[in-house]
Design a protein around this motif. Sequence first.
Motif, PDB file in Angstrom:
ATOM      1  N   GLY A   1       0.788  -1.232   0.000  1.00  0.00           N
ATOM      2  CA  GLY A   1       0.000   0.000   0.000  1.00  0.00           C
ATOM      3  C   GLY A   1       0.813   1.271   0.000  1.00  0.00           C
ATOM      4  O   GLY A   1       0.310   2.328  -0.338  1.00  0.00           O
ATOM      5  N   HIS A   2       2.089   1.156   0.397  1.00  0.00           N
ATOM      6  CA  HIS A   2       3.009   2.295   0.425  1.00  0.00           C
ATOM      7  C   HIS A   2       2.350   3.442   1.180  1.00  0.00           C
ATOM      8  O   HIS A   2       2.002   3.283   2.340  1.00  0.00           O
ATOM      9  N   ILE A   3       2.167   4.602   0.563  1.00  0.00           N
ATOM     10  CA  ILE A   3       1.559   5.746   1.254  1.00  0.00           C
ATOM     11  C   ILE A   3       0.132   6.005   0.790  1.00  0.00           C
ATOM     12  O   ILE A   3      -0.477   6.983   1.175  1.00  0.00           O
ATOM     13  N   GLY A   4      -0.384   5.130  -0.074  1.00  0.00           N
ATOM     14  CA  GLY A   4      -1.793   5.197  -0.436  1.00  0.00           C
ATOM     15  C   GLY A   4      -2.144   5.669  -1.830  1.00  0.00           C
ATOM     16  O   GLY A   4      -3.323   5.762  -2.160  1.00  0.00           O
ATOM     17  N   MET A   5      -1.171   5.961  -2.667  1.00  0.00           N
ATOM     18  CA  MET A   5      -1.508   6.467  -4.007  1.00  0.00           C
ATOM     19  C   MET A   5      -2.329   5.464  -4.806  1.00  0.00           C
ATOM     20  O   MET A   5      -3.332   5.828  -5.417  1.00  0.00           O
ATOM     21  N   TYR A   6      -1.912   4.194  -4.824  1.00  0.00           N
ATOM     22  CA  TYR A   6      -2.683   3.179  -5.555  1.00  0.00           C
ATOM     23  C   TYR A   6      -4.022   2.881  -4.880  1.00  0.00           C
ATOM     24  O   TYR A   6      -5.048   2.821  -5.555  1.00  0.00           O
ATOM     25  N   PRO A   7      -4.062   2.666  -3.564  1.00  0.00           N
ATOM     26  CA  PRO A   7      -5.377   2.418  -2.952  1.00  0.00           C
ATOM     27  C   PRO A   7      -6.372   3.546  -3.199  1.00  0.00           C
ATOM     28  O   PRO A   7      -7.549   3.298  -3.453  1.00  0.00           O
ATOM     29  N   ILE A   8      -5.920   4.796  -3.139  1.00  0.00           N
ATOM     30  CA  ILE A   8      -6.822   5.924  -3.386  1.00  0.00           C
ATOM     31  C   ILE A   8      -7.360   5.870  -4.813  1.00  0.00           C
ATOM     32  O   ILE A   8      -8.557   6.027  -5.054  1.00  0.00           O
ATOM     33  N   LYS A   9      -6.493   5.632  -5.765  1.00  0.00           N
ATOM     34  CA  LYS A   9      -6.918   5.547  -7.171  1.00  0.00           C
ATOM     35  C   LYS A   9      -7.887   4.367  -7.352  1.00  0.00           C
ATOM     36  O   LYS A   9      -8.933   4.508  -7.987  1.00  0.00           O
ATOM     37  N   LEU A  10      -7.560   3.211  -6.794  1.00  0.00           N
ATOM     38  CA  LEU A  10      -8.408   2.026  -6.935  1.00  0.00           C
ATOM     39  C   LEU A  10      -9.757   2.185  -6.231  1.00  0.00           C
ATOM     40  O   LEU A  10     -10.755   1.603  -6.653  1.00  0.00           O
ATOM     41  N   SER A  11      -9.805   2.997  -5.183  1.00  0.00           N
ATOM     42  CA  SER A  11     -11.053   3.172  -4.432  1.00  0.00           C
ATOM     43  C   SER A  11     -12.150   3.822  -5.267  1.00  0.00           C
ATOM     44  O   SER A  11     -13.328   3.715  -4.934  1.00  0.00           O
ATOM     45  N   LYS A  12     -11.770   4.467  -6.339  1.00  0.00           N
ATOM     46  CA  LYS A  12     -12.764   5.086  -7.227  1.00  0.00           C
ATOM     47  C   LYS A  12     -13.475   4.044  -8.089  1.00  0.00           C
ATOM     48  O   LYS A  12     -14.521   4.317  -8.654  1.00  0.00           O
TER      49      LYS A  12
ATOM     50  N   VAL B   1     -11.361  -1.785  -1.198  1.00  0.00           N
ATOM     51  CA  VAL B   1      -9.949  -1.994  -1.533  1.00  0.00           C
ATOM     52  C   VAL B   1      -9.243  -2.422  -0.250  1.00  0.00           C
ATOM     53  O   VAL B   1      -9.283  -1.707   0.755  1.00  0.00           O
ATOM     54  N   TYR B   2      -8.647  -3.611  -0.279  1.00  0.00           N
ATOM     55  CA  TYR B   2      -7.827  -4.100   0.828  1.00  0.00           C
ATOM     56  C   TYR B   2      -6.373  -3.820   0.460  1.00  0.00           C
ATOM     57  O   TYR B   2      -5.902  -4.275  -0.579  1.00  0.00           O
ATOM     58  N   THR B   3      -5.688  -3.064   1.305  1.00  0.00           N
ATOM     59  CA  THR B   3      -4.298  -2.762   1.014  1.00  0.00           C
ATOM     60  C   THR B   3      -3.422  -3.189   2.192  1.00  0.00           C
ATOM     61  O   THR B   3      -3.746  -2.935   3.350  1.00  0.00           O
ATOM     62  N   PHE B   4      -2.337  -3.875   1.864  1.00  0.00           N
ATOM     63  CA  PHE B   4      -1.416  -4.421   2.851  1.00  0.00           C
ATOM     64  C   PHE B   4      -0.096  -3.654   2.776  1.00  0.00           C
ATOM     65  O   PHE B   4       0.477  -3.508   1.692  1.00  0.00           O
ATOM     66  N   GLU B   5       0.385  -3.190   3.925  1.00  0.00           N
ATOM     67  CA  GLU B   5       1.664  -2.480   3.982  1.00  0.00           C
ATOM     68  C   GLU B   5       2.398  -2.861   5.263  1.00  0.00           C
ATOM     69  O   GLU B   5       1.985  -2.478   6.357  1.00  0.00           O
ATOM     70  N   PRO B   6       3.501  -3.610   5.146  1.00  0.00           N
ATOM     71  CA  PRO B   6       4.215  -4.061   6.344  1.00  0.00           C
ATOM     72  C   PRO B   6       5.155  -3.019   6.965  1.00  0.00           C
ATOM     73  O   PRO B   6       5.462  -3.094   8.150  1.00  0.00           O
ATOM     74  N   ASN B   7       5.589  -2.044   6.208  1.00  0.00           N
ATOM     75  CA  ASN B   7       6.550  -1.054   6.701  1.00  0.00           C
ATOM     76  C   ASN B   7       5.809  -0.027   7.568  1.00  0.00           C
ATOM     77  O   ASN B   7       4.922   0.692   7.091  1.00  0.00           O
ATOM     78  N   ASP B   8       6.169   0.061   8.845  1.00  0.00           N
ATOM     79  CA  ASP B   8       5.449   0.933   9.776  1.00  0.00           C
ATOM     80  C   ASP B   8       5.494   2.407   9.385  1.00  0.00           C
ATOM     81  O   ASP B   8       4.511   3.127   9.572  1.00  0.00           O
ATOM     82  N   SER B   9       6.607   2.888   8.858  1.00  0.00           N
ATOM     83  CA  SER B   9       6.702   4.298   8.437  1.00  0.00           C
ATOM     84  C   SER B   9       5.735   4.584   7.291  1.00  0.00           C
ATOM     85  O   SER B   9       5.050   5.605   7.280  1.00  0.00           O
ATOM     86  N   ASN B  10       5.702   3.678   6.315  1.00  0.00           N
ATOM     87  CA  ASN B  10       4.760   3.830   5.206  1.00  0.00           C
ATOM     88  C   ASN B  10       3.323   3.697   5.695  1.00  0.00           C
ATOM     89  O   ASN B  10       2.434   4.440   5.276  1.00  0.00           O
ATOM     90  N   TYR B  11       3.104   2.724   6.571  1.00  0.00           N
ATOM     91  CA  TYR B  11       1.745   2.458   7.059  1.00  0.00           C
ATOM     92  C   TYR B  11       1.162   3.669   7.787  1.00  0.00           C
ATOM     93  O   TYR B  11      -0.012   4.008   7.611  1.00  0.00           O
ATOM     94  N   GLU B  12       1.977   4.329   8.586  1.00  0.00           N
ATOM     95  CA  GLU B  12       1.516   5.523   9.293  1.00  0.00           C
ATOM     96  C   GLU B  12       1.027   6.587   8.302  1.00  0.00           C
ATOM     97  O   GLU B  12      -0.023   7.201   8.486  1.00  0.00           O
ATOM     98  N   CYS B  13       1.772   6.771   7.211  1.00  0.00           N
ATOM     99  CA  CYS B  13       1.369   7.727   6.169  1.00  0.00           C
ATOM    100  C   CYS B  13       0.129   7.232   5.436  1.00  0.00           C
ATOM    101  O   CYS B  13      -0.797   8.009   5.166  1.00  0.00           O
ATOM    102  N   LEU B  14       0.109   5.947   5.104  1.00  0.00           N
ATOM    103  CA  LEU B  14      -1.032   5.342   4.416  1.00  0.00           C
ATOM    104  C   LEU B  14      -2.328   5.605   5.177  1.00  0.00           C
ATOM    105  O   LEU B  14      -3.321   6.056   4.605  1.00  0.00           O
ATOM    106  N   VAL B  15      -2.330   5.335   6.468  1.00  0.00           N
ATOM    107  CA  VAL B  15      -3.536   5.507   7.285  1.00  0.00           C
ATOM    108  C   VAL B  15      -4.004   6.959   7.258  1.00  0.00           C
ATOM    109  O   VAL B  15      -5.198   7.231   7.102  1.00  0.00           O
ATOM    110  N   LYS B  16      -3.078   7.897   7.403  1.00  0.00           N
ATOM    111  CA  LYS B  16      -3.453   9.320   7.363  1.00  0.00           C
ATOM    112  C   LYS B  16      -3.999   9.711   5.989  1.00  0.00           C
ATOM    113  O   LYS B  16      -4.952  10.458   5.880  1.00  0.00           O
ATOM    114  N   ASN B  17      -3.371   9.181   4.931  1.00  0.00           N
ATOM    115  CA  ASN B  17      -3.761   9.572   3.573  1.00  0.00           C
ATOM    116  C   ASN B  17      -5.096   8.998   3.134  1.00  0.00           C
ATOM    117  O   ASN B  17      -5.751   9.562   2.260  1.00  0.00           O
ATOM    118  N   VAL B  18      -5.513   7.883   3.712  1.00  0.00           N
ATOM    119  CA  VAL B  18      -6.775   7.262   3.280  1.00  0.00           C
ATOM    120  C   VAL B  18      -7.895   7.424   4.317  1.00  0.00           C
ATOM    121  O   VAL B  18      -8.960   6.831   4.160  1.00  0.00           O
TER     122      VAL B  18
END
Length: 146
Positions: A49-60, A65-82
């Motif tokens: 899921g990285h920071i959410g660019m693909y999940p946001i696009k796919l959500s349209k 959309v189920y997005t998996f992101e194991p990296n905690d730094s990326n995940y923190e950004c992902l959650v805020k962005n989505v």
Amino acid sequence: MHFSKKLNLWMPYKEKDDIAIEVVSKEVDFVDTVMEYVHKRNACVQAGGHIGMYPIKLSKYFKTVYTFEPNDSNYECLVKNVENYPNIVTVNKGLSDKTSEELFLLDSSPDGRTNSGAAFVKDGDFDLPSFTKEVVKLDDVVTEEV
């Protein structure tokens, strides 16, 4: 964590220091091109899921959309962005064919910039930064038809 006014997204590093942001922001619009060939749009699984660019696009396009992101730094950004996308389900784990703890290696670009989108599991002894995270089987998390 840094906010990019250009992309209107939170990211783990400043844009100029992260090659992944440069690459993904250019290629994410490809989703619009391929969606004309996707007919079932109930649910989508997006690994990395990285920071959410693909999940946001796919959500349209998808009901969920189920997005998996194991990296905690990326995940923190992902959650805020989505946070304003109720049809995106975030999971702070990796995907695998088994449930276990795995060592993820982090990579960087040849020019020394961080590649926040490059975490991978590989057997062996490597001199790279790493983190350990749980990986799960898709069927243990997503029970609806995708």
